[in-house]
Write an enzyme that holds these catalytic residues in place. Structure first.
Site, PDB file in Angstrom:
ATOM      1  CB  CYS A 208       1.745  -4.767   6.769  1.00  0.00           C
ATOM      2  SG  CYS A 208      -0.078  -3.959   6.705  1.00  0.00           S
TER       3      CYS A 208
ATOM      4  CB  CYS B 201       0.139  -3.410   3.391  1.00  0.00           C
ATOM      5  SG  CYS B 201       0.319  -2.364   4.972  1.00  0.00           S
TER       6      CYS B 201
END
Length: 102
Positions: free
Chosen positions: A30, A33
């Site tokens: 991600c 993230c």
């Protein structure tokens, strides 16, 4: 204090923490993230008054479901075992710290 890798085995310790707990739900793949991760690490090093943990949603799908995480990154703040704040998406450090105040 360093970041704790959270899993099904140690989540109860965090739920029973006397300090506020900041949990970062993330995945390795991600992009947002990866933007938030260094900020979470920095907060963990700077703040002794909170516990900071991370949950890899790919490895801990059941735990992510228990917290109602459908998108990542999701940040959860717990106090006295209860969720008091939650936010989804990449955020700057100031906004992450403001989650702890709520």
């Amino acid at each position: 204090m360093s970041v704790i890798n959270i899993n099904k085995e140690n989540i109860e310790l965090l739920k029973n923490s006397e300090k506020p707990v900041l949990i970062d739900f993330y995945a390795e793949w991600c992009g947002p993230c990866r933007m938030v991760s260094p900020i979470i690490d920095e907060i963990a090093e700077e703040r002794d008054d909170i516990v900071v943990g991370k949950v890899n949603v790919d490895l801990e799908q059941e735990l992510a479901g228990e917290f109602g995480v459908f998108s990542i990154p999701t940040l959860v703040v717990m106090k006295e075992g209860k969720i008091v704040n939650q936010a989804t998406g990449a955020r700057p450090k100031a906004q992450i710290l403001s989650l702890l105040e709520g």
